[in-house]
Write a protein that holds these residues in place. Structure first.
Motif, PDB file in Angstrom:
ATOM      1  N   SER A   1       0.754  -1.289  -0.085  1.00  0.00           N
ATOM      2  CA  SER A   1       0.037   0.148  -0.005  1.00  0.00           C
ATOM      3  C   SER A   1       0.601   1.594  -0.026  1.00  0.00           C
ATOM      4  O   SER A   1       0.241   2.204  -0.702  1.00  0.00           O
ATOM      5  CB  SER A   1      -0.858  -0.313   1.284  1.00  0.00           C
ATOM      6  OG  SER A   1      -2.141   0.800   1.650  1.00  0.00           O
ATOM      7  N   HIS A   2       2.064   1.311   0.405  1.00  0.00           N
ATOM      8  CA  HIS A   2       3.008   2.454   1.277  1.00  0.00           C
ATOM      9  C   HIS A   2       3.338   2.815  -0.970  1.00  0.00           C
ATOM     10  O   HIS A   2       2.969   3.969  -1.115  1.00  0.00           O
ATOM     11  CB  HIS A   2       4.019   2.215   1.887  1.00  0.00           C
ATOM     12  CG  HIS A   2       4.551   3.168   2.165  1.00  0.00           C
ATOM     13  ND1 HIS A   2       3.748   4.806   2.496  1.00  0.00           N
ATOM     14  CD2 HIS A   2       5.760   3.863   2.074  1.00  0.00           C
ATOM     15  CE1 HIS A   2       5.084   5.232   2.452  1.00  0.00           C
ATOM     16  NE2 HIS A   2       5.790   4.964   1.836  1.00  0.00           N
ATOM     17  N   VAL A   3       3.575   1.355  -1.042  1.00  0.00           N
ATOM     18  CA  VAL A   3       4.369   1.804  -2.891  1.00  0.00           C
ATOM     19  C   VAL A   3       4.056   1.966  -3.605  1.00  0.00           C
ATOM     20  O   VAL A   3       4.235   3.159  -4.123  1.00  0.00           O
ATOM     21  CB  VAL A   3       5.603   0.621  -3.083  1.00  0.00           C
ATOM     22  CG1 VAL A   3       5.823   0.312  -4.528  1.00  0.00           C
ATOM     23  CG2 VAL A   3       6.472  -0.138  -1.784  1.00  0.00           C
ATOM     24  N   ARG A   4       2.219   1.907  -3.275  1.00  0.00           N
ATOM     25  CA  ARG A   4       1.216   1.658  -4.026  1.00  0.00           C
ATOM     26  C   ARG A   4       0.946   3.351  -4.300  1.00  0.00           C
ATOM     27  O   ARG A   4       0.914   4.072  -5.595  1.00  0.00           O
ATOM     28  CB  ARG A   4       0.362   1.252  -4.167  1.00  0.00           C
ATOM     29  CG  ARG A   4      -1.174   1.559  -5.410  1.00  0.00           C
ATOM     30  CD  ARG A   4      -1.876   0.183  -5.229  1.00  0.00           C
ATOM     31  NE  ARG A   4      -2.165  -0.154  -3.576  1.00  0.00           N
ATOM     32  CZ  ARG A   4      -2.002  -1.480  -3.188  1.00  0.00           C
ATOM     33  NH1 ARG A   4      -1.593  -2.191  -3.989  1.00  0.00           N
ATOM     34  NH2 ARG A   4      -2.632  -1.560  -2.197  1.00  0.00           N
ATOM     35  N   ASP A   5       1.256   4.059  -2.919  1.00  0.00           N
ATOM     36  CA  ASP A   5       1.021   5.575  -2.954  1.00  0.00           C
ATOM     37  C   ASP A   5       1.914   6.656  -3.371  1.00  0.00           C
ATOM     38  O   ASP A   5       1.917   7.546  -3.772  1.00  0.00           O
ATOM     39  CB  ASP A   5       0.339   5.476  -0.781  1.00  0.00           C
ATOM     40  CG  ASP A   5      -1.230   5.569  -1.187  1.00  0.00           C
ATOM     41  OD1 ASP A   5      -1.266   4.652  -2.332  1.00  0.00           O
ATOM     42  OD2 ASP A   5      -2.209   4.635  -0.241  1.00  0.00           O
ATOM     43  N   ASN A   6       3.152   5.818  -3.301  1.00  0.00           N
ATOM     44  CA  ASN A   6       4.122   6.851  -3.453  1.00  0.00           C
ATOM     45  C   ASN A   6       5.612   6.095  -4.382  1.00  0.00           C
ATOM     46  O   ASN A   6       6.792   6.294  -3.859  1.00  0.00           O
ATOM     47  CB  ASN A   6       4.632   6.594  -1.660  1.00  0.00           C
ATOM     48  CG  ASN A   6       4.041   8.002  -0.923  1.00  0.00           C
ATOM     49  OD1 ASN A   6       3.556   7.990  -0.892  1.00  0.00           O
ATOM     50  ND2 ASN A   6       4.038   6.526  -0.038  1.00  0.00           N
ATOM     51  N   PRO A   7       5.539   5.869  -5.496  1.00  0.00           N
ATOM     52  CA  PRO A   7       6.079   5.201  -5.791  1.00  0.00           C
ATOM     53  C   PRO A   7       7.419   6.137  -7.088  1.00  0.00           C
ATOM     54  O   PRO A   7       8.784   6.299  -6.804  1.00  0.00           O
ATOM     55  CB  PRO A   7       5.264   5.085  -7.419  1.00  0.00           C
ATOM     56  CG  PRO A   7       3.844   5.459  -7.862  1.00  0.00           C
ATOM     57  CD  PRO A   7       3.737   6.142  -5.956  1.00  0.00           C
ATOM     58  N   THR A   8       6.782   7.031  -6.999  1.00  0.00           N
ATOM     59  CA  THR A   8       8.233   8.328  -7.466  1.00  0.00           C
ATOM     60  C   THR A   8       8.802   8.254  -6.328  1.00  0.00           C
ATOM     61  O   THR A   8      10.193   8.494  -6.740  1.00  0.00           O
ATOM     62  CB  THR A   8       7.173   9.442  -8.532  1.00  0.00           C
ATOM     63  OG1 THR A   8       6.451   9.832  -7.298  1.00  0.00           O
ATOM     64  CG2 THR A   8       7.158   8.813  -9.213  1.00  0.00           C
ATOM     65  N   GLY A   9       8.737   8.856  -5.637  1.00  0.00           N
ATOM     66  CA  GLY A   9       9.378   9.437  -4.303  1.00  0.00           C
ATOM     67  C   GLY A   9      10.596   8.355  -4.197  1.00  0.00           C
ATOM     68  O   GLY A   9      11.478   8.816  -3.477  1.00  0.00           O
ATOM     69  N   MET A  10       9.854   7.187  -4.022  1.00  0.00           N
ATOM     70  CA  MET A  10      10.767   5.762  -3.490  1.00  0.00           C
ATOM     71  C   MET A  10      11.596   5.602  -5.109  1.00  0.00           C
ATOM     72  O   MET A  10      12.815   5.383  -4.196  1.00  0.00           O
ATOM     73  CB  MET A  10       9.754   5.032  -2.968  1.00  0.00           C
ATOM     74  CG  MET A  10       8.887   4.669  -1.430  1.00  0.00           C
ATOM     75  SD  MET A  10       8.131   3.733  -1.781  1.00  0.00           S
ATOM     76  CE  MET A  10       9.092   2.372  -0.480  1.00  0.00           C
ATOM     77  N   VAL A  11      10.908   6.068  -5.448  1.00  0.00           N
ATOM     78  CA  VAL A  11      12.449   5.591  -6.540  1.00  0.00           C
ATOM     79  C   VAL A  11      13.274   6.465  -6.354  1.00  0.00           C
ATOM     80  O   VAL A  11      14.874   6.611  -6.870  1.00  0.00           O
ATOM     81  CB  VAL A  11      11.566   5.943  -8.491  1.00  0.00           C
ATOM     82  CG1 VAL A  11      12.914   6.126  -9.119  1.00  0.00           C
ATOM     83  CG2 VAL A  11      10.752   4.616  -8.868  1.00  0.00           C
TER      84      VAL A  11
END
Length: 77
Positions: free
Chosen positions: A9-19
């Motif tokens: 859920s966290h990755v789905r909500d923040n994909p570009t920030g994590m990249v």
């Protein structure tokens, strides 16, 4: 909710920030490794860890200045 579900859920909500976070971390580790293995070859081991620790304020400084630049650019347009 399981840990796996929370992570997805966290990755789905923040994909570009994590990249961006991952790219910065990889670039910083590569920079420090090259720097300590070519320029500071005789430096003590703690200097390597100090450079790595300096990545934390460097990360926040870079992304805060990027946000400020984006806001200034938007104000000019």
């Amino acid at each position: 909710m399981s840990l796996g579900d929370r992570i997805r859920s966290h990755v789905r909500d923040n994909p570009t920030g994590m990249v961006h976070d991952l790219l910065f971390a990889v670039a910083w580790v590569a920079f420090v490794t090259v720097l300590t293995s070519t320029v500071f070859t005789s430096a003590p081991r703690w200097a390597y860890y100090l450079f790595m620790l300096a990545g934390i304020p460097a990360y926040f400084g870079f992304f805060i200045s990027l946000e400020i630049a984006k806001e200034q650019q938007a104000a000019r347009d």
